[in-house]
Write a protein that holds these residues in place. Structure first.
Motif, short mmCIF file in Angstrom:
data_model
loop_
_atom_site.label_atom_id
_atom_site.label_comp_id
_atom_site.label_asym_id
_atom_site.label_seq_id
_atom_site.Cartn_x
_atom_site.Cartn_y
_atom_site.Cartn_z
N THR A 194 -10.69 -26.08 34.82
CA THR A 194 -11.78 -26.22 35.49
C THR A 194 -11.65 -27.13 36.95
O THR A 194 -12.54 -26.72 38.01
CB THR A 194 -12.64 -27.20 34.55
N SER A 195 -10.47 -27.88 37.01
CA SER A 195 -10.07 -28.51 38.38
C SER A 195 -9.78 -27.49 39.46
O SER A 195 -10.02 -27.70 40.74
CB SER A 195 -9.09 -29.37 38.19
N VAL A 196 -9.27 -26.23 39.19
CA VAL A 196 -8.95 -25.41 39.77
C VAL A 196 -10.20 -24.78 40.63
O VAL A 196 -10.02 -24.21 41.77
CB VAL A 196 -8.10 -24.16 39.11
N VAL A 197 -11.22 -24.37 39.88
CA VAL A 197 -12.51 -23.69 40.14
C VAL A 197 -13.63 -24.69 40.62
O VAL A 197 -14.22 -24.52 41.73
CB VAL A 197 -12.99 -22.70 39.06
N THR A 198 -13.97 -25.62 40.02
CA THR A 198 -15.36 -26.47 39.94
C THR A 198 -15.37 -27.14 41.34
O THR A 198 -16.44 -27.00 41.91
CB THR A 198 -15.66 -27.30 38.66
N PRO A 199 -14.58 -27.95 41.72
CA PRO A 199 -14.54 -28.89 42.65
C PRO A 199 -14.83 -28.11 44.14
O PRO A 199 -15.44 -28.48 44.83
CB PRO A 199 -13.23 -29.76 42.71
N LYS A 200 -14.02 -27.09 44.02
CA LYS A 200 -14.17 -26.11 45.52
C LYS A 200 -15.51 -25.65 45.23
O LYS A 200 -16.02 -25.57 46.48
CB LYS A 200 -13.08 -25.04 45.60
N ALA A 201 -16.00 -24.86 44.48
CA ALA A 201 -17.28 -24.32 44.36
C ALA A 201 -18.36 -25.58 44.80
O ALA A 201 -19.21 -25.19 45.63
CB ALA A 201 -17.60 -23.93 42.95
N VAL A 202 -18.35 -26.65 44.24
CA VAL A 202 -19.31 -27.76 44.52
C VAL A 202 -19.30 -28.03 45.96
O VAL A 202 -20.23 -28.18 46.69
CB VAL A 202 -19.07 -28.81 43.60
N ILE A 203 -18.01 -28.53 46.41
CA ILE A 203 -17.91 -28.87 47.77
C ILE A 203 -18.25 -27.81 48.76
O ILE A 203 -18.85 -28.01 50.00
CB ILE A 203 -16.21 -29.24 48.14
N ASP A 204 -17.88 -26.35 48.53
CA ASP A 204 -18.23 -25.36 49.50
C ASP A 204 -19.93 -25.42 49.66
O ASP A 204 -20.29 -24.88 50.63
CB ASP A 204 -17.73 -24.06 48.80
N PHE A 205 -20.52 -25.60 48.45
CA PHE A 205 -21.97 -25.27 48.22
C PHE A 205 -22.36 -26.36 49.41
O PHE A 205 -23.48 -26.61 50.08
CB PHE A 205 -22.51 -25.53 46.99
N LEU A 206 -22.07 -27.88 49.25
CA LEU A 206 -22.39 -28.96 49.82
C LEU A 206 -22.24 -28.76 51.29
O LEU A 206 -22.83 -29.40 52.09
CB LEU A 206 -21.68 -30.08 49.26
N VAL A 207 -20.96 -28.49 51.85
CA VAL A 207 -20.82 -28.40 52.97
C VAL A 207 -21.06 -27.03 53.69
O VAL A 207 -20.67 -26.88 54.91
CB VAL A 207 -19.07 -28.70 53.49
N ARG A 208 -21.65 -26.08 52.77
CA ARG A 208 -22.19 -24.81 53.44
C ARG A 208 -20.86 -24.10 54.18
O ARG A 208 -20.93 -23.52 55.09
CB ARG A 208 -22.99 -24.96 54.50
N ASP A 209 -19.72 -24.09 53.49
CA ASP A 209 -18.35 -23.25 53.75
C ASP A 209 -17.80 -22.73 52.93
O ASP A 209 -17.30 -23.24 52.01
CB ASP A 209 -17.61 -24.02 54.78
#
Length: 332
Positions: A90-105
């Motif tokens: 889950t650490s491979v996927v979830t943090p990036k998905a959430v951060i990408d959504f928050l920073v719009r990148d």
């Protein structure tokens, strides 16, 4: 002639799209479920909550199994490895998905995509094999209890764990290397939560039908034998349980196995849909929902399934908290 090519390019006819440079440094764009959702903010908050739950529950389970001597038995050693795999997955996927959504990148580099694919395949494949070894552990414990510590001695447990990691990493390395050698067209959008083989191949300029068939065959080869071993183990367990003289013994044996069967059902259901069903059964939205299930939901639920109804685990948690954690914070 130039005018005709320009006209077709404006119409975005696929066969004239030029491949973009898929060497190191080129970027993909992950268009996951957060981008297609009607309420992305709520979904992002849910992902964050589930990831936090996965970190806490898996982390506590690993801590308790490591620190409590009463849990230093093969069953809980394998369970600790499962929690470690879930935590990393889950650490491979979830943090990036959430951060990408928050920073719009939503961009991910070519090498980043390859690394994410390799790690996801390694952790998924290792869990696939480990679940089969855990079923064997339950089979030995229930069907051959007097020889349990012989068949499941420490050296054999370590061989099981090492086999899971090594075979899965070799499989992942081969898949990742072959997948990333394709040239990809100018449409860089991967309509998926993470870099996985099926959605990425849809962007390839070359004909990937033979490779897709190979992925299908290898997926069946890697998933079906462990699943068959699990089913065989539980058929033998069921026969043994039905011949037990006491109702209490039957209930305890079935209770011990129910948690593992629940986890097996969740994992293999999602994996079968993603890698065994033909591509005609897939759609980007369905694949995104399934990917959320096995990368975010399942890692958060697995430790709860194993621990909430397990008196040994809850008792060990209370002992560890009372012995090591709470004394450090006397005001709590």
């Amino acid at each position: 002639m130039l005018f005709q090519e320009e006209f077709l390019r404006q119409l975005k006819i696929p066969h004239i799209m030029e491949p973009w440079n898929s060497t190191l440094g080129s970027d993909f764009i992950l268009v996951g479920i957060l981008d297609d959702s009607g309420s992305p903010e709520l979904l992002c908050a849910t992902f964050t909550a589930l990831y936090t739950l996965a970190l806490i529950s898996n982390g506590l389970l690993i801590l308790v199994i490591t620190m409590d001597a009463r849990l230093h038995v093969p069953m809980y050693f394998l369970l600790g490895q499962l929690s470690l795999m879930d935590l990393l997955f889950t650490s491979v996927v979830t943090p990036k998905a959430v951060i990408d959504f928050l920073v719009r990148d939503n961009t991910i580099s070519f090498e980043g995509c390859a690394l994410q694919m390799f790690l996801a395949l390694t952790l998924g494949g290792a869990e696939d094999l480990l679940l089969a070894f855990m079923a064997y552990d339950r089979y030995v414990a229930i069907c051959h209890p007097l020889n349990y510590m012989i068949f499941m001695r420490q050296s054999i447990c370590w061989i099981m764990v090492a086999t899971s990691w090594i075979l899965a990493s070799l499989m992942a390395l081969g898949y990742t290397t072959y997948t990333m050698q394709y040239s990809y067209c100018k449409s860089r959008k991967i309509r998926h939560l993470l870099c996985e083989i099926p959605p990425l191949l849809k962007l390839a300029c070359a004909d990937t039908s033979m490779y897709e068939l190979m992925v299908y065959v290898m997926g069946v080869t890697f998933l079906i034998p462990p699943l068959a071993a699990i089913l065989a183990s539980y058929v033998l367990i069921l026969f043994t349980v039905l011949h037990m003289p006491s109702n209490e013994g039957r209930k305890k044996a079935l209770f011990t196995c129910s948690s593992h069967l629940t986890v097996v059902g969740m994992f293999y259901g999602a994996a079968t849909f993603m890698y065994v069903l033909p591509s005609s059964f897939h759609s980007p939205r369905q694949d995104n929902i399934i990917s959320v299930f096995y990368t975010i939901v399942t890692p958060a639920l697995n430790p709860l399934i194993y621990s909430l109804r397990n008196k040994e685990v809850t008792g060990a948690l209370i002992r560890v908290l009372g012995r090591y954690i709470l004394p450090a914070y006397p005001t709590l």
